[in-house]
Design a protein around this motif. Structure first.
Motif: not given
Lengths: 483, 104
Positions: A86, B58, B60, B62
């Motif tokens: 990422k 997004c 997700r 994180c």
């Protein structure tokens, strides 16, 4: 952790021997041929201190507990491996180019694990030496190159069979306080603007190749280390004073590679991590290659995001974005890029712990990732060039656009839709040109190993017998039928 | 405590491939928070934070993890075009956060 300007200053304090276009370079940080590459690495320092990217680009050292730049970290979970991918995508998006730090990062991780295995088998001190270096790298936030690829000479011969033994880096003397090495490493990314080089063997070795089994750390300005910087497509534009014609003047094209010559270079024992243990060379090569091939669906996807964005914007400027075939090609570009990303994420999620405790991506899937990159990046470039049109290769220069006599014609005839100036189209075309022509594509083919290297790994890693048994069971053709 | 400003902070997920413009929201929010008389914008590294806004690019999300949530008494999670799991258009995210920060 350093910031970008501190990194630039750290380069100015070093005095490496660097040559480009037949001239010795005084300051890499201040020469137009290298500034884009320096800027790209500098961004890995600056963004680690930016709130938006901090969670990706920093972590806690497993050795000291201190906050460190992620590019100096040894991975201790699949989450770390995913995070690496990422972070590479994020940096690819921000630079549109190579930022070079992943190579040394992968080398540190590979050497960390192999020196541990070496110590378990032979009782060597290599691992502790590597840990000591790693602490220094983390504390000083150093950028190391990963120097693996030897010139190789006659590819049909092993290192010890070569007429010229210098075609692979090798040990020429073992002394009380260290070793002396000679040879060269080819197309090393970031070589001229790193703080030092991690030298590794390039291939699996046999007993006769013992002197070629050498892994060590060499600071960039060590006497006898000579860097000869490679040419890139259209690199003279960097020194011409033009900006638009460079396409990506801030960060350039790929990483800036060099041939590093080691002319009887002394390496103290504290920086030696392998010295004759030929039977560990393959493990080191495979682990480094796995870590590096894992990356390519990260950084290249970030670059593909930029390329797709540029292509979309150009289609708008040229009035073609509404055409169904153009939209189909843009979607295809997204599909190709995200497929690469899927591969990198998958091999990271399927990673596992090595005996040293650090994690490595799944080797089979990592090689699939890189093999796809050798194809998909070319297809991405083909689609971008298709949509861009022939002007990509025939556009007049920035100087003609600025010329008082003909500039008005360039302005008039390079215009697309009425409300967008020609300059916008020119800038987008040059960015696409830089990202899809010449050097950038070759890097996708051969960086982290050529396609055949990945296929060799697939051949080794594919579980052929298992696949055969599955087919034999379902087809009723048991092994006994062939005995 | 009456009269004391509530301390609000901001933490990003890491911005690997954001679907929304995190930087823009991150620029707008501190200014908008500073205009509220009972709110004070502070760094995420500080202590005694009342609310931490976790800005994720997004779904997700994180950044929505225990180590970050534990820095404050309360958190608001932006995950792409949503705020605390409720769909919100990108242009309205800052407004939706300020609305959540105001006492009911």
């Amino acid at each position: 952790m350093m910031c970008g300007d501190e990194y630039r200053e750290s380069l100015r304090r070093l005095k490496p021997e660097v040559y480009y276009l037949g001239e010795k370079i005084e300051s890499v940080a201040d020469h137009p041929a290298f500034i884009p590459h320096v800027n790209s690495v500098a961004l890995t320092y600056d963004l680690a201190r930016a709130p938006e990217f901090e969670e990706l680009l920093t972590t806690k050292s497993h050795l000291t507990g201190e906050k460190i730049n992620f590019f100096t970290h040894v991975h201790h979970s699949c989450h770390d491996l995913v995070r690496k991918v990422k972070s590479l995508r994020a940096l690819g998006q921000q630079t549109g180019s190579c930022f070079a730090r992943c190579v040394g990062h992968d080398a540190l991780n590979a050497i960390y694990s192999v020196t541990y295995d070496l110590g378990k088998k032979n009782g060597t001190e290599y691992h502790q030496r590597l840990v000591n270096l790693l602490k220094e790298v983390q504390a000083k936030d150093l950028f190391l190159s990963g120097a693996m690829t030897d010139p190789k000479g006659d590819r049909s011969l092993s290192p010890s069979q070569q007429k010229d033994p210098d075609q692979h880096v090798h040990i020429v003397a073992r002394k009380q306080d260290g070793i002396v090495v000679r040879g060269a490493k080819a197309h090393i990314t970031g070589a001229v603007n790193a703080h030092g080089h991690l030298v590794m063997p390039t291939t699996s070795l046999k007993e006769a190749d013992q002197d070629f089994a050498v892994c060590c750390y060499v600071p960039i300005d060590t006497p006898g280390v000579i860097h000869i910087f490679g040419r890139q497509t259209n690199d003279d534009r960097k020194c011409s004073g033009c900006l638009i014609d460079q396409g990506n003047p801030e960060y350039g094209i790929v990483g800036g590679e060099a041939l590093i010559v080691f002319e009887d270079v002394f390496v103290p024992w504290e920086h030696v991590f392998m010295c004759g243990e030929y039977d560990f060379a393959f493990d080191l090569v495979e682990r480094f290659a796995t870590a590096h091939r894992q990356n390519y669906g990260g950084c290249k996807t970030g670059l593909a995001d930029v390329l797709t964005g540029a292509t979309y914007a150009l289609a708008e400027v040229q009035g073609t974005v509404g055409a169904s075939h153009v939209r189909d090609k843009l979607v295809e570009m997204v599909h190709l890029a995200e497929t690469l990303y899927c591969c990198s994420i998958a091999c990271s999620c399927q990673g596992y712990a090595l005996p040293a405790g650090n994690f490595m991506a799944d080797p089979l899937l990592a090689n699939v990732t890189k093999l796809n990159v050798t194809r998909h990046v070319y297809e991405l470039a083909r689609l971008a060039q298709d949509i861009a049109g022939g002007m990509l290769a025939t556009m007049p220069s920035e100087s003609d656009w600025k010329n008082t006599s003909v500039g008005k014609y360039v302005d008039k005839y390079l215009k697309g839709v009425a409300d967008v100036p020609a300059e916008t189209r020119m800038r987008l075309l040059r960015l696409i040109e830089g990202m899809t022509c010449g050097t950038a594509l070759v890097e996708s083919m051969h960086g982290a190993g050529s396609p055949q290297a990945q296929k060799i790994m697939l051949m080794r890693r594919a579980n052929w017998e298992h696949k055969k048994r599955l087919a034999q069971k379902l087809s009723g053709t048991g092994e006994s039928r062939h005995d | 405590m009456p009269g004391q400003k509530r301390r609000v902070s901001l933490k990003y997920c890491g911005s690997c491939n954001p679907l929304i413009d995190l930087s823009r929201i991150g620029q707008v929010l501190p200014a908008a928070i500073s205009q509220e008389t009972d709110l004070l914008f502070v760094s995420a590294e500080e202590t005694n934070i009342d609310t931490i806004i976790i800005l994720c690019g997004c779904p997700r999300a994180c950044g929505n993890k225990e180590t970050i949530r534990a820095r404050a008494l309360r958190c608001i999670v932006v995950a792409g075009e949503s705020v605390d799991a409720v769909p919100v258009a990108e242009k309205d995210i800052s407004t939706a956060i300020i609305k959540k920060l105001k006492p009911k």
